[in-house]
Design a protein around this motif. Structure first.
Motif, mmCIF file in Angstrom:
data_model
loop_
_atom_site.group_PDB
_atom_site.id
_atom_site.type_symbol
_atom_site.label_atom_id
_atom_site.label_comp_id
_atom_site.label_asym_id
_atom_site.label_seq_id
_atom_site.Cartn_x
_atom_site.Cartn_y
_atom_site.Cartn_z
ATOM 1 N N TYR A 198 0.778 -1.244 0.000
ATOM 2 C CA TYR A 198 0.000 0.000 0.000
ATOM 3 C C TYR A 198 0.805 1.289 0.000
ATOM 4 C CZ TYR A 198 -0.401 -2.279 4.552
ATOM 5 O OH TYR A 198 -0.161 -3.016 5.666
ATOM 6 N N GLU A 199 2.092 1.235 0.420
ATOM 7 C CA GLU A 199 2.907 2.455 0.256
ATOM 8 C C GLU A 199 2.946 2.844 -1.218
ATOM 9 O OE1 GLU A 199 3.624 3.642 2.875
ATOM 10 O OE2 GLU A 199 3.931 2.033 4.320
ATOM 11 N N PHE A 200 3.027 1.825 -2.056
ATOM 12 C CA PHE A 200 3.151 2.064 -3.494
ATOM 13 C C PHE A 200 1.789 2.327 -4.131
ATOM 14 C CE2 PHE A 200 7.071 0.153 -2.277
ATOM 15 C CZ PHE A 200 8.023 0.721 -3.102
ATOM 16 N N ALA A 201 0.734 1.718 -3.537
ATOM 17 C CA ALA A 201 -0.618 1.953 -4.070
ATOM 18 C C ALA A 201 -1.026 3.417 -3.906
ATOM 19 C CB ALA A 201 -1.619 1.037 -3.377
ATOM 20 N N GLU A 202 -0.369 4.122 -2.960
ATOM 21 C CA GLU A 202 -0.635 5.561 -2.826
ATOM 22 C C GLU A 202 -0.059 6.324 -4.019
ATOM 23 O OE1 GLU A 202 1.051 6.986 0.856
ATOM 24 O OE2 GLU A 202 -0.105 5.537 2.043
ATOM 25 N N LEU A 203 0.927 5.709 -4.683
ATOM 26 C CA LEU A 203 1.635 6.417 -5.757
ATOM 27 C C LEU A 203 1.128 6.051 -7.145
ATOM 28 C CD1 LEU A 203 5.277 6.035 -4.381
ATOM 29 C CD2 LEU A 203 3.741 7.960 -4.094
ATOM 30 N N TYR A 204 0.756 4.768 -7.336
ATOM 31 C CA TYR A 204 0.222 4.359 -8.638
ATOM 32 C C TYR A 204 -0.660 3.130 -8.458
ATOM 33 C CZ TYR A 204 4.059 0.844 -8.772
ATOM 34 O OH TYR A 204 4.918 -0.199 -8.505
ATOM 35 N N ASP A 205 -1.442 2.821 -9.501
ATOM 36 C CA ASP A 205 -2.318 1.658 -9.441
ATOM 37 C C ASP A 205 -1.464 0.404 -9.597
ATOM 38 O OD1 ASP A 205 -4.185 -0.318 -9.573
ATOM 39 O OD2 ASP A 205 -5.216 0.461 -11.347
ATOM 40 N N ILE A 206 -1.256 -0.308 -8.481
ATOM 41 C CA ILE A 206 -0.335 -1.447 -8.515
ATOM 42 C C ILE A 206 -0.932 -2.653 -9.249
ATOM 43 C CG2 ILE A 206 0.934 -0.689 -6.461
ATOM 44 C CD1 ILE A 206 -0.530 -2.811 -4.829
ATOM 45 N N ASN A 207 -2.187 -2.534 -9.686
ATOM 46 C CA ASN A 207 -2.761 -3.620 -10.497
ATOM 47 C C ASN A 207 -2.106 -3.735 -11.868
ATOM 48 O OD1 ASN A 207 -5.019 -4.834 -8.874
ATOM 49 N ND2 ASN A 207 -5.495 -2.653 -8.703
ATOM 50 N N CYS A 208 -1.268 -2.756 -12.222
ATOM 51 C CA CYS A 208 -0.530 -2.861 -13.489
ATOM 52 C C CYS A 208 0.533 -3.957 -13.396
ATOM 53 C CB CYS A 208 0.111 -1.521 -13.855
ATOM 54 S SG CYS A 208 1.442 -1.016 -12.753
ATOM 55 N N LEU A 209 0.889 -4.378 -12.190
ATOM 56 C CA LEU A 209 1.973 -5.353 -12.019
ATOM 57 C C LEU A 209 1.491 -6.771 -12.321
ATOM 58 C CD1 LEU A 209 3.076 -3.913 -8.569
ATOM 59 C CD2 LEU A 209 4.285 -3.587 -10.738
ATOM 60 N N GLY A 210 2.421 -7.632 -12.704
ATOM 61 C CA GLY A 210 2.077 -9.035 -12.900
ATOM 62 C C GLY A 210 1.584 -9.651 -11.597
ATOM 63 N N SER A 211 2.322 -9.416 -10.535
ATOM 64 C CA SER A 211 1.946 -9.762 -9.171
ATOM 65 C C SER A 211 2.939 -9.003 -8.299
ATOM 66 C CB SER A 211 2.059 -11.274 -8.917
ATOM 67 O OG SER A 211 1.712 -11.558 -7.572
ATOM 68 N N PHE A 212 2.966 -9.278 -7.001
ATOM 69 C CA PHE A 212 4.127 -8.843 -6.220
ATOM 70 C C PHE A 212 4.321 -9.789 -5.052
ATOM 71 C CE2 PHE A 212 1.037 -6.459 -3.645
ATOM 72 C CZ PHE A 212 1.567 -6.548 -2.379
ATOM 73 N N SER A 213 5.548 -9.827 -4.569
ATOM 74 C CA SER A 213 5.901 -10.732 -3.494
ATOM 75 C C SER A 213 5.972 -9.919 -2.208
ATOM 76 C CB SER A 213 7.247 -11.393 -3.804
ATOM 77 O OG SER A 213 7.589 -12.289 -2.768
ATOM 78 N N PHE A 214 5.096 -10.240 -1.244
ATOM 79 C CA PHE A 214 5.065 -9.377 -0.054
ATOM 80 C C PHE A 214 6.181 -9.698 0.933
ATOM 81 C CE2 PHE A 214 1.188 -12.085 1.356
ATOM 82 C CZ PHE A 214 1.855 -12.790 2.354
ATOM 83 N N LYS A 215 6.319 -8.796 1.887
ATOM 84 C CA LYS A 215 7.398 -8.839 2.882
ATOM 85 C C LYS A 215 7.499 -10.221 3.548
ATOM 86 C CE LYS A 215 10.436 -7.134 5.780
ATOM 87 N NZ LYS A 215 11.811 -7.128 5.258
ATOM 88 N N GLY A 216 8.699 -10.750 3.627
ATOM 89 C CA GLY A 216 8.936 -12.069 4.211
ATOM 90 C C GLY A 216 8.232 -12.223 5.551
ATOM 91 N N THR A 217 7.445 -13.261 5.684
ATOM 92 C CA THR A 217 6.576 -13.429 6.845
ATOM 93 C C THR A 217 6.973 -14.665 7.644
ATOM 94 O OG1 THR A 217 4.777 -12.292 5.724
ATOM 95 C CG2 THR A 217 4.155 -13.748 7.539
ATOM 96 N N THR A 218 7.080 -14.488 8.944
ATOM 97 C CA THR A 218 7.436 -15.578 9.848
ATOM 98 C C THR A 218 6.234 -15.900 10.753
ATOM 99 O OG1 THR A 218 8.396 -13.896 11.308
ATOM 100 C CG2 THR A 218 9.921 -15.096 9.899
ATOM 101 N N ALA A 219 6.353 -16.952 11.557
ATOM 102 C CA ALA A 219 5.228 -17.357 12.398
ATOM 103 C C ALA A 219 4.908 -16.287 13.440
ATOM 104 C CB ALA A 219 5.544 -18.694 13.078
ATOM 105 N N SER A 220 5.946 -15.776 14.117
ATOM 106 C CA SER A 220 5.753 -14.750 15.139
ATOM 107 C C SER A 220 6.259 -13.419 14.610
ATOM 108 C CB SER A 220 6.548 -15.112 16.395
ATOM 109 O OG SER A 220 6.185 -16.397 16.822
ATOM 110 N N PRO A 221 5.796 -12.317 15.229
ATOM 111 C CA PRO A 221 6.333 -11.010 14.817
ATOM 112 C C PRO A 221 7.838 -10.956 15.053
ATOM 113 C CG PRO A 221 4.484 -10.746 16.358
ATOM 114 C CD PRO A 221 4.829 -12.208 16.327
#
Lengths: 245, 304
Positions: free
Chosen positions: B28-51
């Motif tokens: 969403y930082e980038f969605a504020e700047l442009y319509d990110i639906n133009c992208l093929g997809s995107f890979s979100f921030k590496g996620t672990t079990a705990s914060p």
């Protein structure tokens, strides 16, 4: 945030280390004092973050302290050169709820974001005080700019070669202020927080990656969890900080 | 105009431009700047079990044509990603997203994979076995083919979604790790994660990064990434995503010619938040210049 081309109009060397750079360009994205910009420098990969010293329609002033090769190059930049600058970054100071006696506390090149704040408080008719601290007389800069828009201004140097000998924390006004706004070295900010019970906002300076909240390169632990200095700051409320960095 | 669409592990995507994990947050930082639906997809921030709070500052250092980071997988944990981040993301991104997952044990990888498997928004799982900035997890799984295979097998058994293993370049034989992942059931391979490096501040005569070492990324690493994609394409028959220092449409084409079905754009997003849409806009003209009518037809084309 907005990236645009800015032209360097003039560079004024204020001290052996600090220069004031005056640019022309579109500043519409800057809305609050305390926000910062990032400057793209030819030959350097990462953009450099700088506080906005002051701005107006079509112009921007940055105070640049030489800390490495990037800032050295920026200080040597020829007048008339153009640079890409991203403006309107970060949250900035909040001007409401500053009470009857706001106080601005700046140390060294940390005085930069306070000038824009001082001007806006001055224009709003607020009765505020300013305390600036420097190491020595040769580091003192921008005082006349603050004088032109501050009701009460006190300058300290650690060695007493200019202004009063001592530190900003020696100023009695710290005990009487309704709210303070501070920017400067970490040790100074911590000391200020310890010495006054007044609420305060502090602008932090850390190494950043992107400058707009994407890389998590500048996250700090706060009372309310991890916060990005570039996007959630650089201005934090005193009670939110844990002082780990 | 040439065609940009391609297929990633059985799922069609409009174009091969995918922001890389850790440079795009949760979008969403980038969605504020442009319509990110133009992208093929995107890979979100590496996620672990705990914060995870990540590493102490400084986490960023600069180098010629690149940067080092030692963020250390700061993320809010999989529960918060599902409850807080994905609902927000749904409002700004309509396409399937790549869930990047990381763990410090095989059971942690499995736990995160099982939870994200339940999310309709998630199209693929990208399994980070290559983070150089955490100790006792991350890259240690990606530098040993046997461990890489174990993680692959475990994650595969935890999800029905395509599993893409994200490899580390900090190995002497990248093909061996890729082959081990393929044999363990991986649906795809993405490479490269960052190269381990460091900088020292001559002023204070100490390492710049609090973590001492960090991962090098940016244009400096592109030739290494390209070489490794080339090698892995020869070693495996599953799809390969190429990443590492891509910042121009020409480099997208190079990566695809080396064997990538899609590319991830990482550090370029941090230098110019509009890097992906700019590359995307410029791609058709560059394709025309090289006589390329369809991107998916050039995958691996340089191997002859």
């Amino acid at each position: 945030m907005k990236t645009g081309l800015f032209t360097l109009v003039s560079t004024e060397h204020l001290t052996p280390k600090v220069a004031l750079l005056h640019f022309s360009g579109n500043t519409d994205a800057i809305s609050v004092p305390g926000q910062f910009v990032t400057v793209s420098l030819p030959g350097f990969f990462l953009h450099r973050p700088f506080s906005v010293l002051d701005w107006g329609p079509g112009w921007l002033e940055l105070m640049v302290e030489q800390v490495g090769p990037g800032t050295a190059q920026l200080q040597r930049l020829a007048e008339g050169s153009t640079l890409e600058i991203t403006t309107g970054l970060g949250n900035g100071f909040s001007l409401k709820d500053s009470g009857k006696a706001p106080l601005l506390i700046g140390g060294g090149s940390g005085i930069a974001p306070l000038l824009g704040l001082a001007k806006r408080l001055f224009d709003s008719g607020a009765a505020f005080s300013t305390v600036l601290g420097f190491r020595s007389a040769e580091d003192v800069c921008c005082v006349e700019r603050f004088e032109s828009c501050s009701g009460s201004l006190k300058v300290y140097t650690e060695d007493g070669t200019a202004g009063q000998k001592g530190r900003v924390t020696d100023a009695k006004v710290l005990q009487r202020c309704s709210m303070f706004y501070a920017c400067g070295p970490k040790a100074m900010l911590q000391a200020v927080c310890q010495i006054t019970d007044a609420p305060g906002e502090l602008s932090l300076d850390v190494r950043m990656g992107c400058g707009f909240g994407a890389c998590m390169g500048c996250s700090i632990r706060t009372v309310s969890g991890m916060r990005r200095v570039c996007k959630d700051g650089p201005v934090f409320r005193k009670e939110d900080l844990l002082w780990e960095v | 105009m040439g065609s940009l669409n391609t297929v990633l592990c059985g799922i069609p995507i409009d174009n091969p431009i995918i922001p890389a994990s850790g440079t795009f947050g949760y979008g969403y930082e980038f969605a504020e700047l442009y319509d990110i639906n133009c992208l093929g997809s995107f890979s979100f921030k590496g996620t672990t079990a705990s914060p995870r709070e990540g590493n102490p500052l400084p986490r960023i250092a600069e180098s010629a044509s690149g940067m080092l980071n030692s963020v250390g997988l700061q993320n809010p944990g999989v529960e918060s990603v599902i409850c807080d981040e994905l609902p927000k993301l749904r409002r700004v991104f309509r396409k399937p997203v790549i869930a990047n997952i990381c763990g410090f044990s095989i059971s942690e990888y499995v736990e995160v994979a099982e939870k994200l498997d339940q999310q309709d928004q998630v199209g693929w799982l990208e399994v980070n076995i290559s983070c150089p900035n955490v100790h006792g997890g991350g890259m240690s799984f990606g530098t040993d083919p046997k461990l890489a295979a174990e993680v692959t097998k475990a994650v595969k058994s935890a999800t029905r979604k395509p599993v893409i293993m994200k490899l580390s370049p900090n190995v002497s034989d990248i093909s061996a790790v890729a082959t081990a992942c393929e044999q363990a059931g991986a649906d795809g391979i993405s490479l490269i994660n960052t190269l381990m490096g460091m900088r020292i501040d001559p002023g204070i005569q100490r390492p710049i990064l609090a973590n001492i070492t960090g991962g090098l990324s940016g244009p400096a690493v592109f030739p290494i990434a390209l070489r490794m994609v080339w090698q892995v394409y020869q070693a495996v028959s599953i799809p390969v995503i190429g990443l590492g220092g891509i910042s121009t449409p020409e480099q997208v084409i190079e990566m695809m010619l080396a064997g990538a079905v899609a590319v991830e754009i990482g550090t370029a997003n941090l230098i110019d938040p509009y890097a992906c849409p700019k590359i995307l806009r410029a791609l058709p003209a560059v394709m025309d210049r090289y006589g390329i009518r369809s991107l998916k037809n050039i995958v691996g084309g340089a191997h002859g």
